[in-house]
Design a protein around this motif. Structure first.
Motif, PDB file in Angstrom:
ATOM      1  N   LEU A  41      17.108  25.709   6.392  1.00 42.34           N
ATOM      2  CA  LEU A  41      17.321  26.159   5.015  1.00 42.34           C
ATOM      3  C   LEU A  41      16.699  25.180   4.023  1.00 42.34           C
ATOM      4  CD1 LEU A  41      18.549  28.160   3.059  1.00 42.34           C
ATOM      5  CD2 LEU A  41      20.717  26.938   3.235  1.00 42.34           C
ATOM      6  N   ILE A  85      13.972  25.950   1.161  1.00 43.36           N
ATOM      7  CA  ILE A  85      14.201  25.604  -0.242  1.00 43.36           C
ATOM      8  C   ILE A  85      12.992  24.864  -0.809  1.00 43.36           C
ATOM      9  CG2 ILE A  85      15.594  24.115  -1.753  1.00 43.36           C
ATOM     10  CD1 ILE A  85      17.995  24.803   0.002  1.00 43.36           C
ATOM     11  N   THR A 141      10.070  27.207  -1.848  1.00 41.70           N
ATOM     12  CA  THR A 141      10.207  28.180  -2.932  1.00 41.70           C
ATOM     13  C   THR A 141       9.595  27.648  -4.215  1.00 41.70           C
ATOM     14  OG1 THR A 141      11.767  29.539  -4.159  1.00 41.70           O
ATOM     15  CG2 THR A 141      12.459  27.325  -3.664  1.00 41.70           C
ATOM     16  N   TRP A 174      15.710  28.318  -6.584  1.00 44.42           N
ATOM     17  CA  TRP A 174      15.885  26.959  -6.016  1.00 44.42           C
ATOM     18  C   TRP A 174      17.314  26.467  -6.226  1.00 44.42           C
ATOM     19  CZ3 TRP A 174      17.264  22.332  -8.300  1.00 44.42           C
ATOM     20  CH2 TRP A 174      17.106  21.207  -7.513  1.00 44.42           C
ATOM     21  N   LEU A 228      19.587  28.384  -3.893  1.00 43.83           N
ATOM     22  CA  LEU A 228      19.426  27.995  -2.491  1.00 43.83           C
ATOM     23  C   LEU A 228      20.030  26.624  -2.209  1.00 43.83           C
ATOM     24  CD1 LEU A 228      15.810  29.269  -1.751  1.00 43.83           C
ATOM     25  CD2 LEU A 228      17.955  30.232  -0.929  1.00 43.83           C
ATOM     26  N   LYS A 245      23.113  25.975   0.249  1.00 41.29           N
ATOM     27  CA  LYS A 245      23.092  24.986   1.335  1.00 41.29           C
ATOM     28  C   LYS A 245      24.269  24.011   1.203  1.00 41.29           C
ATOM     29  CE  LYS A 245      20.713  20.823   2.755  1.00 41.29           C
ATOM     30  NZ  LYS A 245      19.677  19.854   2.416  1.00 41.29           N
ATOM     31  N   ILE A 284      21.510  35.264  -4.950  1.00 40.95           N
ATOM     32  CA  ILE A 284      20.193  34.980  -4.352  1.00 40.95           C
ATOM     33  C   ILE A 284      19.438  36.283  -4.122  1.00 40.95           C
ATOM     34  CG2 ILE A 284      19.049  34.083  -2.298  1.00 40.95           C
ATOM     35  CD1 ILE A 284      21.306  32.036  -2.056  1.00 40.95           C
TER      36      ILE A 284
END
Length: 483
Positions: A56, A60, A63, A69, A72, A76, A192
Motif C-alpha cells: 500500500l 501511495i 499516486t 494521497w 491513502l 494505511k 477513496i
C-alpha cells in the motif's frame, strides 16, 4: 484476492502470489486449536499485514493526486492502528486472565497501544471529515473512559488475581472499539472510491477538452505560428518558475535538515540519513546532568494548562539557548525534568565533566532570575544532579526516532538530582575527582546519602568556580529559522 500482486515478506526469501497466500491462510486456520501458540499465530498475521502495508505504501508513493494521497495515507495508518490495537488487546486479555504480564509482553503492549493512538490521530488529522462519524472513539466518550481505565491497569501491570470474566469483558469492549474503527475504515474506503471516480471523470473531461483543442488547432492553422511563439514564451516563464521552485526546494531541504538536527545529534542524523540505521555505541566515560523544577506539581495545580505550557516553554527556551555554548547534548525533557549529557555522541576526551559543570552553574544562575509569568512574586527553584560513568547510547524507534542513553550512570545521575536540595547541584564522588583534576571548581562535602538502588554514597555540592567564568563561546551551530 486473486488479483493481488506478489507479496514480499521479511521472513521469506521470495515473494508469494495470492493463491499461495490463501492456501497458507487456510492451513493456518485449520491448525489453530487449544494448544496453538498465540505468539506464532499473531506473528503470522503481523507479517502478513506488514507485507500488505508495504504494498500500500508503494501504491501511495505512485499516486499523483493530493486528495487521494491523504486518503491513502490515512487508510494505511488506520489499518496499522487497528492492527496494533488488536495485538494490544490480545496482550490485555492475557493480563486480565492471568493477573499480570511478563516484562516483554508488557513492553509490547505499551508500544502497540501508543503506536495505535498515534496512527489513529494521524488519520483523523489527514481526513478531518471522519471525526464527526465516531466522536465516541475519543476521550469524550464514557465507554472510552472505562476502557482507558482498564488500559491504565494494564500499563501499571500490578499483580492481581486472574479473572476470565474480566478478560471477556475487556475483549468485548475492545472489540466494540475495533468495530467502530472498522466503520471509520469502511467510510474512508468510500471516500477513496469517490475520489478515484472523480479523478477518472476529470481525466475524461480533460481528454475531451484536449481533443477539441487539437481539432481547433488543425482547423485554424494560420494561428499555429502565433501559438508556437506564445508557447516558447510560456516555456521560458516556466523555466524561470522551475528554477525558483528548485531554490525553494533547496531552502525547504535546509529547513528539514535543521529540524532533524534539532531532534537528533547532527553526527547521528547524518549517519541515519546515509545508512538508514545507527548501531548502538558504548561510551567508557560521559557526564550526565539532570534537573527538575522544585514544586512543579504545586505550580501546575494552581495554573491553567496554557500557563503550565507557556511557563515550561519559556524556561526550556532559556536553558536551550544557554547550553548551545557548551560541548553538551540535550537528551530530552519529560515534564519538568531536563536531561543533558557531554562526551557523546562525539567523544571529547576528559572535558565532559568540566563542560557539564560550567553549564550547570550557568543554568542555576539563570534559574534564579526566572519568574512565573502568571505569578511574578514566585521565584523558580531548581534541583540539579551530576554523575560521571559509562553508558550505552543509540537510536530507539523508527516512526519517531530518539537518541537514548542506557546504563547505571543515567540512573545514578537521576538519583543525584532527586536526593538533592533546591538551588543546589549535587555531584557524585566520580564527578568531584574529575573536577578536582582541573582545579577550576569549588566543591564542598555533603556527606553520606542513602541512594535508592545504590546504597550509601558520599556526595558533594558544586558551589562555584575557583576563578573567572569561561569566556562566552559561540553556539556550536545556528539552526535555520522556520517561517
Amino acid at each position: 484476492m486473486g488479483d493481488l500482486p506478489l507479496l514480499t515478506f521479511k521472513s521469506r526469501s521470495t515473494p508469494i502470489d495470492g493463491e499461495t497466500f490463501l492456501t497458507e491462510l487456510a492451513d493456518l486456520r485449520a491448525s489453530v486449536n487449544a494448544g496453538t501458540s498465540m505468539t506464532e499465530a499473531v506473528e503470522w498475521y503481523t507479517n502478513t499485514n506488514a507485507a500488505l502495508l508495504s504494498h500500500l505504501t508503494k501504491e501511495i508513493k505512485d499516486t499523483d493526486s493530493s486528495t487521494i494521497w491523504r486518503y491513502l495515507v490515512g487508510f494505511k495508518n488506520l489499518l496499522r492502528s487497528i492492527e496494533c490495537k488488536g495485538i494490544a488487546s490480545v496482550l490485555g486479555i492475557n493480563y486480565f486472565a492471568r493477573g499480570y504480564l511478563q516484562p516483554r509482553a508488557h513492553e509490547r503492549y505499551i508500544t502497540h497501544m501508543v503506536l495505535s493512538r498515534d496512527l489513529l490521530d494521524n488519520t483523523l488529522n489527514l481526513v478531518p471529515s471522519l471525526i464527526p462519524l465516531h466522536m465516541d472513539i475519543k476521550e469524550d466518550s464514557p465507554e472510552y473512559q472505562v476502557l482507558e481505565k482498564k488500559n491504565q491497569q494494564i500499563v501499571d501491570n500490578r499483580h492481581q488475581d486472574g479473572s476470565v470474566s474480566d478478560a471477556i469483558e475487556y475483549f468485548d469492549q475492545t472489540a466494540t472499539l475495533l468495530d467502530k474503527l472498522r466503520a471509520v475504515q469502511k467510510q474512508l474506503r468510500e471516500y477513496i472510491r469517490e475520489g478515484v471516480n472523480e479523478s477518472l471523470r476529470e481525466a475524461r473531461r480533460s481528454e475531451a477538452v484536449c481533443a477539441g483543442i487539437l481539432i481547433l488547432v488543425c482547423v485554424v492553422s494560420p494561428i499555429i505560428i502565433a501559438l508556437v511563439r506564445n508557447a516558447v514564451n510560456t516555456i521560458q516563464v516556466y523555466s524561470r518558475n522551475l528554477a525558483e521552485k528548485a531554490r525553494e526546494l533547496e531552502y525547504e531541504k535546509e529547513l528539514s535538515d535543521s529540524l532533524l538536527y534539532q531532534m537528533l545529534p547532527p553526527s547521528v542524523a547524518k549517519q541515519l540519513k546515509q545508512t538508514q540505521q545507527v548501531p548502538a555505541e558504548f561510551f567508557a566515560s560521559v557526564t550526565v546532568y539532570f534537573s527538575d523544577i522544585v514544586g512543579f506539581t504545586a505550580i501546575a495545580a494552581v495554573s491553567t494548562p496554557y500557563q503550565v505550557i507557556s511557563f515550561l516553554n519559556s524556561v526550556y527556551k532559556l536553558f536551550d539557548e544557554r547550553i548551545e555554548c557548551y560541548d553538551v547534548y540535550k537528551i530530552e525533557t519529560i515534564g519538568d525534568s531536563y536531561m543533558v549529557a557531554s562526551g557523546l555522541p562525539v567523544r571529547n576526551g576528559n572535558k565532559h565533566a568540566t563542560e557539564i559543570a560550567h553549564m550547570a552553574l550557568e543554568l542555576l544562575e539563570a534559574t534564579s532570575t526566572c519568574r512565573l509569568p502568571h505569578r511574578p512574586d514566585q521565584t523558580l527553584c531548581m534541583r540539579s544532579g551530576i554523575h560521571t560513568g559509562p553508558c550505552v547510547a543509540g537510536i530507539v524507534g523508527s516512526k519517531m526516532p530518539r537518541y537514548c542513553l542506557f546504563g547505571d550512570t543515567i540512573n545514578t545521575a537521576s538519583r543525584m538530582e532527586s536526593t538533592g536540595e533546591p538551588m543546589k547541584i549535587q555531584i557524585s564522588e566520580d564527578v568531584k575527582r574529575a573536577l578536582d583534576r582541573t582545579g577550576l571548581f569549588i566543591t564542598t562535602p555533603r556527606g553520606v546519602v542513602d541512594v535508592k538502588g545504590k546504597g550509601e554514597m558520599t556526595t558533594y555540592w558544586l558551589e562555584g568556580r575557583s576563578g573567572a567564568p569561561p569566556a562566552p563561546r559561540s553556539p556550536r551551530y545556528a539552526p535555520a529559522r522556520l517561517h
